[in-house]
Enzyme design. Structure first.
Site, mmCIF file in Angstrom:
data_model
loop_
_atom_site.group_PDB
_atom_site.id
_atom_site.type_symbol
_atom_site.label_atom_id
_atom_site.label_comp_id
_atom_site.label_asym_id
_atom_site.label_seq_id
_atom_site.Cartn_x
_atom_site.Cartn_y
_atom_site.Cartn_z
ATOM 1 N N HIS A 17 0.844 -1.208 0.000
ATOM 2 C CA HIS A 17 0.000 0.000 0.000
ATOM 3 C C HIS A 17 0.874 1.251 0.000
ATOM 4 C CE1 HIS A 17 -3.210 -2.639 2.064
ATOM 5 N NE2 HIS A 17 -3.758 -2.246 0.935
ATOM 6 N N LYS A 41 -17.820 -6.258 6.634
ATOM 7 C CA LYS A 41 -16.500 -6.911 6.661
ATOM 8 C C LYS A 41 -15.956 -6.825 8.083
ATOM 9 C CE LYS A 41 -12.317 -6.618 3.795
ATOM 10 N NZ LYS A 41 -11.719 -5.959 2.626
ATOM 11 N N ARG A 90 -1.862 -5.855 -8.379
ATOM 12 C CA ARG A 90 -0.769 -6.762 -8.048
ATOM 13 C C ARG A 90 -0.547 -7.805 -9.135
ATOM 14 N NH1 ARG A 90 -3.440 -8.004 -2.365
ATOM 15 N NH2 ARG A 90 -5.150 -7.949 -3.851
ATOM 16 N N SER A 127 -3.216 -7.675 2.903
ATOM 17 C CA SER A 127 -3.428 -7.510 4.346
ATOM 18 C C SER A 127 -3.939 -8.814 4.959
ATOM 19 C CB SER A 127 -4.440 -6.401 4.616
ATOM 20 O OG SER A 127 -3.992 -5.194 4.078
HETATM 21 O O1 PNS Z 1 -8.733 -2.719 0.420
HETATM 22 P P1 PNS Z 1 -9.975 -3.263 -0.259
HETATM 23 O O2 PNS Z 1 -10.895 -3.901 0.759
HETATM 24 O O3 PNS Z 1 -9.660 -4.167 -1.410
HETATM 25 O O4 PNS Z 1 -10.727 -1.975 -0.870
HETATM 26 C C1 PNS Z 1 -11.938 -2.091 -1.596
HETATM 27 C C2 PNS Z 1 -12.658 -0.737 -1.626
HETATM 28 C C3 PNS Z 1 -12.881 -0.238 -0.203
HETATM 29 C C4 PNS Z 1 -11.799 0.263 -2.362
HETATM 30 C C5 PNS Z 1 -14.010 -0.930 -2.379
HETATM 31 O O5 PNS Z 1 -14.725 -1.964 -1.785
HETATM 32 C C6 PNS Z 1 -14.855 0.338 -2.372
HETATM 33 O O6 PNS Z 1 -14.624 1.234 -3.166
HETATM 34 N N1 PNS Z 1 -15.824 0.423 -1.417
HETATM 35 C C7 PNS Z 1 -16.670 1.581 -1.252
HETATM 36 C C8 PNS Z 1 -18.136 1.278 -1.595
HETATM 37 C C9 PNS Z 1 -18.376 1.466 -3.087
HETATM 38 O O7 PNS Z 1 -18.194 2.530 -3.633
HETATM 39 N N2 PNS Z 1 -18.787 0.359 -3.749
HETATM 40 C C10 PNS Z 1 -19.050 0.330 -5.171
HETATM 41 C C11 PNS Z 1 -17.824 -0.016 -5.961
HETATM 42 S S1 PNS Z 1 -18.116 -0.003 -7.697
#
Ligand code: PNS
Length: 160
Positions: A17, A41, A90, A127
């Site tokens: 990150h 989550k 990644r 993570s």
């Molecule tokens: O670190 P992560 O858990 O892989 O991050 C995923 C994250 C938080 C970036 C993604 O789940 C997100 O953007 N969540 C916010 C809710 C949202 O906007 N959902 C629609 C996505 S198209």
């Protein structure tokens, strides 16, 4: 002002990150590292702790700030004048889901996503795997910023 967001759960932030945040910070005037709150989550760290760790590890980056948000990422972008989402990729396995989210986010809001290839040193890093290895006593010190590593050790000790 060219402002971008690096969103994620950051439970906790890893060297992977940090590498993306540092590189993104050279490409934009301001980077907001946003901890996205997902109540479905279950996370090891509280949002406040995840933010505190991110603040510690980005202290050296003058144009980086840390925030949190509960809701759609594109609503956060709209509310904060952010035109770009930066995501690290990644491996090809990340691509399908990331592409889907990028396209949906663009359609919902016009906010675009830029993908940054992860440093190959960290292409296996997540993570979740770090937490799993650490839970069973494996050494993850080389995968995390020192302050995050210490907090992870403390948090796992608290739980047992
Ligand atoms: O670190 P992560 O858990 O892989 O991050 C995923 C994250 C938080 C970036 C993604 O789940 C997100 O953007 N969540 C916010 C809710 C949202 O906007 N959902 C629609 C996505 S198209």
């Amino acid at each position: 002002m060219r402002r971008a967001v690096c969103p994620g759960s950051y439970d906790p932030a890893t060297n992977g990150h940090l590498d993306i945040i540092e590189r993104a910070a050279t490409q934009f005037d301001e980077i907001v590292v946003a901890v996205l709150i997902n109540k479905t989550k279950s996370c090891l760290f509280e949002v406040a702790d995840r933010m505190a760790m991110l603040k510690e590890i980005t202290e050296h980056l003058a144009n980086v700030r840390v925030d949190s948000w509960h809701g759609l990422l594109v609503d956060y972008c709209r509310a904060n004048g952010i035109a770009t989402i930066v995501k690290g990729l990644r491996a090809v396995s990340d691509f399908d889901y990331e592409l889907q989210m990028a396209q949906l986010n663009y359609q919902l809001s016009g906010v675009d996503t830029m993908f940054m290839p992860s440093n190959p040193t960290y292409s296996f890093l997540s993570s979740s795997l770090v937490k799993e290895v650490a839970t069973y006593g494996g050494d993850v010190g080389h995968l995390l910023p020192a302050t995050v590593h210490q907090r992870l050790i403390n948090r796992l000790a608290e739980r047992t």
